[in-house]
Motif scaffolding. Structure first.
Motif, PDB file in Angstrom:
ATOM      1  N   THR A 123       0.819  -1.219   0.000  1.00  0.00           N
ATOM      2  CA  THR A 123       0.000   0.000   0.000  1.00  0.00           C
ATOM      3  C   THR A 123       0.849   1.264   0.000  1.00  0.00           C
ATOM      4  O   THR A 123       0.616   2.196  -0.758  1.00  0.00           O
ATOM      5  CB  THR A 123      -0.899   0.016   1.243  1.00  0.00           C
ATOM      6  OG1 THR A 123      -1.507  -1.239   1.359  1.00  0.00           O
ATOM      7  CG2 THR A 123      -1.949   1.090   1.142  1.00  0.00           C
ATOM      8  N   ARG A 124       1.872   1.283   0.866  1.00  0.00           N
ATOM      9  CA  ARG A 124       2.689   2.483   1.017  1.00  0.00           C
ATOM     10  C   ARG A 124       3.411   2.818  -0.281  1.00  0.00           C
ATOM     11  O   ARG A 124       3.361   3.942  -0.763  1.00  0.00           O
ATOM     12  CB  ARG A 124       3.704   2.237   2.130  1.00  0.00           C
ATOM     13  CG  ARG A 124       4.279   3.465   2.739  1.00  0.00           C
ATOM     14  CD  ARG A 124       5.234   3.049   3.854  1.00  0.00           C
ATOM     15  NE  ARG A 124       6.602   3.381   3.490  1.00  0.00           N
ATOM     16  CZ  ARG A 124       7.129   4.586   3.720  1.00  0.00           C
ATOM     17  NH1 ARG A 124       6.416   5.518   4.295  1.00  0.00           N
ATOM     18  NH2 ARG A 124       8.370   4.843   3.374  1.00  0.00           N
ATOM     19  N   ALA A 125       4.035   1.788  -0.880  1.00  0.00           N
ATOM     20  CA  ALA A 125       4.751   2.020  -2.138  1.00  0.00           C
ATOM     21  C   ALA A 125       3.790   2.422  -3.229  1.00  0.00           C
ATOM     22  O   ALA A 125       4.095   3.279  -4.056  1.00  0.00           O
ATOM     23  CB  ALA A 125       5.519   0.759  -2.530  1.00  0.00           C
ATOM     24  N   ARG A 126       2.588   1.808  -3.229  1.00  0.00           N
ATOM     25  CA  ARG A 126       1.621   2.128  -4.273  1.00  0.00           C
ATOM     26  C   ARG A 126       1.211   3.588  -4.196  1.00  0.00           C
ATOM     27  O   ARG A 126       1.180   4.299  -5.203  1.00  0.00           O
ATOM     28  CB  ARG A 126       0.388   1.242  -4.125  1.00  0.00           C
ATOM     29  CG  ARG A 126      -0.664   1.523  -5.186  1.00  0.00           C
ATOM     30  CD  ARG A 126      -1.808   0.545  -5.112  1.00  0.00           C
ATOM     31  NE  ARG A 126      -2.499   0.649  -3.846  1.00  0.00           N
ATOM     32  CZ  ARG A 126      -2.780  -0.377  -3.070  1.00  0.00           C
ATOM     33  NH1 ARG A 126      -2.415  -1.586  -3.420  1.00  0.00           N
ATOM     34  NH2 ARG A 126      -3.417  -0.206  -1.941  1.00  0.00           N
ATOM     35  N   GLU A 127       0.935   4.046  -2.967  1.00  0.00           N
ATOM     36  CA  GLU A 127       0.505   5.438  -2.814  1.00  0.00           C
ATOM     37  C   GLU A 127       1.609   6.404  -3.212  1.00  0.00           C
ATOM     38  O   GLU A 127       1.372   7.376  -3.932  1.00  0.00           O
ATOM     39  CB  GLU A 127       0.089   5.693  -1.367  1.00  0.00           C
ATOM     40  CG  GLU A 127      -1.271   5.093  -1.061  1.00  0.00           C
ATOM     41  CD  GLU A 127      -1.567   5.074   0.413  1.00  0.00           C
ATOM     42  OE1 GLU A 127      -0.665   5.424   1.211  1.00  0.00           O
ATOM     43  OE2 GLU A 127      -2.693   4.711   0.769  1.00  0.00           O
ATOM     44  N   ARG A 128       2.849   6.117  -2.771  1.00  0.00           N
ATOM     45  CA  ARG A 128       3.919   7.070  -3.036  1.00  0.00           C
ATOM     46  C   ARG A 128       4.338   7.045  -4.517  1.00  0.00           C
ATOM     47  O   ARG A 128       4.604   8.086  -5.101  1.00  0.00           O
ATOM     48  CB  ARG A 128       5.103   6.784  -2.123  1.00  0.00           C
ATOM     49  CG  ARG A 128       4.679   6.759  -0.656  1.00  0.00           C
ATOM     50  CD  ARG A 128       5.837   6.913   0.264  1.00  0.00           C
ATOM     51  NE  ARG A 128       6.388   8.231   0.144  1.00  0.00           N
ATOM     52  CZ  ARG A 128       7.672   8.524   0.308  1.00  0.00           C
ATOM     53  NH1 ARG A 128       8.522   7.579   0.600  1.00  0.00           N
ATOM     54  NH2 ARG A 128       8.089   9.748   0.184  1.00  0.00           N
ATOM     55  N   ALA A 129       4.352   5.842  -5.117  1.00  0.00           N
ATOM     56  CA  ALA A 129       4.689   5.773  -6.545  1.00  0.00           C
ATOM     57  C   ALA A 129       3.644   6.499  -7.381  1.00  0.00           C
ATOM     58  O   ALA A 129       3.967   7.277  -8.285  1.00  0.00           O
ATOM     59  CB  ALA A 129       4.801   4.308  -6.980  1.00  0.00           C
ATOM     60  N   GLY A 130       2.355   6.283  -7.039  1.00  0.00           N
ATOM     61  CA  GLY A 130       1.289   6.968  -7.751  1.00  0.00           C
ATOM     62  C   GLY A 130       1.396   8.468  -7.592  1.00  0.00           C
ATOM     63  O   GLY A 130       1.227   9.226  -8.549  1.00  0.00           O
ATOM     64  N   ALA A 131       1.722   8.906  -6.371  1.00  0.00           N
ATOM     65  CA  ALA A 131       1.827  10.343  -6.119  1.00  0.00           C
ATOM     66  C   ALA A 131       2.932  10.947  -6.965  1.00  0.00           C
ATOM     67  O   ALA A 131       2.765  12.020  -7.558  1.00  0.00           O
ATOM     68  CB  ALA A 131       2.104  10.585  -4.634  1.00  0.00           C
ATOM     69  N   LEU A 132       4.060  10.242  -7.053  1.00  0.00           N
ATOM     70  CA  LEU A 132       5.181  10.789  -7.831  1.00  0.00           C
ATOM     71  C   LEU A 132       4.809  10.914  -9.307  1.00  0.00           C
ATOM     72  O   LEU A 132       5.034  11.955  -9.931  1.00  0.00           O
ATOM     73  CB  LEU A 132       6.416   9.897  -7.672  1.00  0.00           C
ATOM     74  CG  LEU A 132       7.650  10.511  -8.300  1.00  0.00           C
ATOM     75  CD1 LEU A 132       8.210  11.601  -7.411  1.00  0.00           C
ATOM     76  CD2 LEU A 132       8.704   9.475  -8.563  1.00  0.00           C
ATOM     77  N   ILE A 133       4.188   9.852  -9.849  1.00  0.00           N
ATOM     78  CA  ILE A 133       3.884   9.889 -11.283  1.00  0.00           C
ATOM     79  C   ILE A 133       2.776  10.915 -11.554  1.00  0.00           C
ATOM     80  O   ILE A 133       2.797  11.614 -12.578  1.00  0.00           O
ATOM     81  CB  ILE A 133       3.538   8.478 -11.823  1.00  0.00           C
ATOM     82  CG1 ILE A 133       3.887   8.383 -13.297  1.00  0.00           C
ATOM     83  CG2 ILE A 133       2.107   8.107 -11.632  1.00  0.00           C
ATOM     84  CD1 ILE A 133       5.337   8.314 -13.586  1.00  0.00           C
ATOM     85  N   ALA A 134       1.835  11.092 -10.614  1.00  0.00           N
ATOM     86  CA  ALA A 134       0.786  12.103 -10.800  1.00  0.00           C
ATOM     87  C   ALA A 134       1.394  13.502 -10.798  1.00  0.00           C
ATOM     88  O   ALA A 134       1.010  14.357 -11.597  1.00  0.00           O
ATOM     89  CB  ALA A 134      -0.264  11.979  -9.698  1.00  0.00           C
ATOM     90  N   LEU A 135       2.375  13.732  -9.901  1.00  0.00           N
ATOM     91  CA  LEU A 135       3.000  15.056  -9.837  1.00  0.00           C
ATOM     92  C   LEU A 135       3.808  15.339 -11.094  1.00  0.00           C
ATOM     93  O   LEU A 135       3.726  16.439 -11.655  1.00  0.00           O
ATOM     94  CB  LEU A 135       3.927  15.134  -8.629  1.00  0.00           C
ATOM     95  CG  LEU A 135       3.330  15.743  -7.361  1.00  0.00           C
ATOM     96  CD1 LEU A 135       4.408  15.901  -6.326  1.00  0.00           C
ATOM     97  CD2 LEU A 135       2.705  17.094  -7.675  1.00  0.00           C
ATOM     98  N   VAL A 136       4.571  14.333 -11.541  1.00  0.00           N
ATOM     99  CA  VAL A 136       5.364  14.531 -12.766  1.00  0.00           C
ATOM    100  C   VAL A 136       4.431  14.828 -13.940  1.00  0.00           C
ATOM    101  O   VAL A 136       4.682  15.739 -14.735  1.00  0.00           O
ATOM    102  CB  VAL A 136       6.226  13.281 -13.049  1.00  0.00           C
ATOM    103  CG1 VAL A 136       6.858  13.356 -14.418  1.00  0.00           C
ATOM    104  CG2 VAL A 136       7.300  13.146 -11.993  1.00  0.00           C
ATOM    105  N   GLY A 137       3.306  14.098 -14.003  1.00  0.00           N
ATOM    106  CA  GLY A 137       2.337  14.351 -15.062  1.00  0.00           C
ATOM    107  C   GLY A 137       1.757  15.746 -14.969  1.00  0.00           C
ATOM    108  O   GLY A 137       1.613  16.446 -15.973  1.00  0.00           O
TER     109      GLY A 137
END
Lengths: 233, 222
Positions: free
Chosen positions: A153-167
């Motif tokens: 869960t933790r990695a999923r949330e943080r990875a998603g957050a990073l890719i959303a911010l880059v986008g």
């Protein structure tokens, strides 16, 4: 101050109680605005002098476009809160927003395509705004694909957050580069609030529909977030 | 600076000892370009018109192919944890790693592209612009790809996830690079395209290695 805020307003429990309280009011507001917008837009607004009754698809198309971009903005803000302040509720908001945003982007493309057929004579054209909305759809789908394959869960949330911010940072660059590349789309009708190039009888139902769509998004978002919280417990 | 040379030397030596890893993207690039004239039949006018697009798409795909192995060896052999724990700046280590990756896997493509352009009947002027845009654009593609590569490091068996994540972000580079190639065909100034490509390059070099560091910390967590 920050600590107090975090203690009192950001826990998941506070969100759950508040949203349960808010939901009936939101649904009530949505029904009123949506029925006003639909009836006034489809029956009472005058027909366009150029596009005839065909312009009425605007009442679905424009709010969908607003939501397609607005939801990505919400996702970017919650991604920032997830990554920097590690706020649990923001991460839940981000991952629950993505599918809704993807559907509204899809809806914006489909209604735009249906509108484009009689007006431009083609279902699809490689115009700047169409293309950037299509890229937005791919960004949403990439985000959802990444979320679906990470199990922690933790990695999923943080990875998603990073890719959303880059986008989100890239989205303006992509948008203006695509405009540079090619444009044909009619100018926005209601962003110029000083002198709107749209009659009030057409404008008010449109504003009501935009508000109704946003409230609809929040209703669906709250229900999804509540489900996700319950499943995690 | 010592660290930079050390990482570069290590990467070069490791690549030298298994030459085929280095050759794969290179051959891939040449083969895609070779397939286009065949698929188009003998339509040489059309071929000449779409040559910039062919070369750029081929370069983009070759870079995506090479990115799958960007941090794979480090993750498998435990260097990654070493990087995270080392007293040197993680951003600096990643910058060195990305530079050596670009030098090994992408720079050869740029070296051979004039030859391939020659086979596709590009004029001397177009060749020059092609090399300039490739030199400015491919590092940006590699840098953006590195974010995706770092995020998907712990995920097995989803080889297509990385392109899905990263390709939408490649649009600006593709637009300005191929735009410059089209403009030079009409003898127009390409200064603004080159300026924007350079700006994209500078911004990505400044911020992306740091972002890749953040992504690696997340990726190692998985």
């Amino acid at each position: 101050m920050w600590h107090w805020l975090k203690q009192n307003f950001l826990p998941v429990k506070f969100f759950y109680q508040t949203s349960t309280m808010l939901l009936p009011w939101l649904i009530f507001l949505f029904v009123i605005l949506f029925s006003y917008g639909m009836i006034a837009g489809l029956f009472f607004a005058p027909a366009d002098y150029q596009q005839g009754d065909g312009f009425r698809i605007m009442y679905v198309h424009v709010p969908s476009c607003f939501l397609a971009m607005g939801i990505y903005f919400v996702m970017a803000v919650s991604a920032f809160l997830t990554l920097v302040f590690r706020i649990k509720i923001a991460a839940i908001c981000m991952s629950c927003s993505a599918p809704i945003g993807a559907w509204f982007t899809f809806l914006a493309l489909v209604t735009g395509s249906i509108w484009g057929k009689p007006m431009w004579g083609t279902w699809w054209i490689w115009d700047a705004r169409l293309t950037s909305v299509l890229i937005l759809l791919f960004l949403y789908l990439g985000f959802i694909a990444l979320q679906s394959v990470i199990y922690s869960t933790r990695a999923r949330e943080r990875a998603g957050a990073l890719i959303a911010l880059v986008g989100a940072i890239n989205l303006p660059i992509i948008h203006y580069s695509v405009i540079w590349w090619n444009t044909l789309h009619q100018g926005p009708s209601i962003s110029k609030f000083a002198t709107p190039s749209i009659a009030p009888a057409m404008l008010y139902p449109l504003l009501a529909m935009i508000a109704a769509f946003f409230i609809f998004y929040f209703i669906i978002l709250f229900i999804r977030m509540q489900n996700k919280i319950l499943r995690a417990i | 600076m010592n660290l930079f040379w050390m990482i570069l030397k290590n990467e070069l030596r490791a690549t030298w000892r298994q030459a085929f890893a280095w050759l794969t993207p290179f051959l891939f690039f040449a083969l895609i370009i070779f397939l286009f004239p065949i698929a188009l039949g003998s339509n040489f006018i059309l071929l000449k018109q779409i040559t910039p697009a062919i070369i750029w798409i081929a370069a983009l795909l070759a870079i995506l192919l090479s990115l799958n192995s960007l941090f794979q060896k480090e993750a498998d052999e435990g260097y990654l944890e070493n990087w995270l724990l080392s007293p040197h700046s993680l951003t600096f280590i990643i910058s060195c790693k990305l530079f050596s990756h670009w030098l090994i896997y992408v720079f050869p493509l740029i070296l051979i592209s004039p030859l391939l352009g020659f086979l596709l009947h590009l004029s001397a002027q177009e060749e020059g612009v092609l090399i300039i845009t490739l030199l400015l654009g491919t590092p940006v593609l590699t840098l953006f790809g590195a974010i995706g590569s770092a995020l998907t490091i712990g995920i097995r068996g989803h080889g297509l996830l990385l392109p899905i994540l990263i390709m939408p972000l490649y649009v600006p580079v593709l637009i300005f690079a191929t735009g410059a190639m089209t403009l030079v065909n009409f003898n127009q100034s390409i200064a603004s395209e080159i300026a924007i490509l350079s700006a994209l390059l500078l911004v990505s070099i400044t911020f992306i290695p740091w972002l890749v560091g953040v992504a690696l910390r997340i990726g190692v967590d998985q």
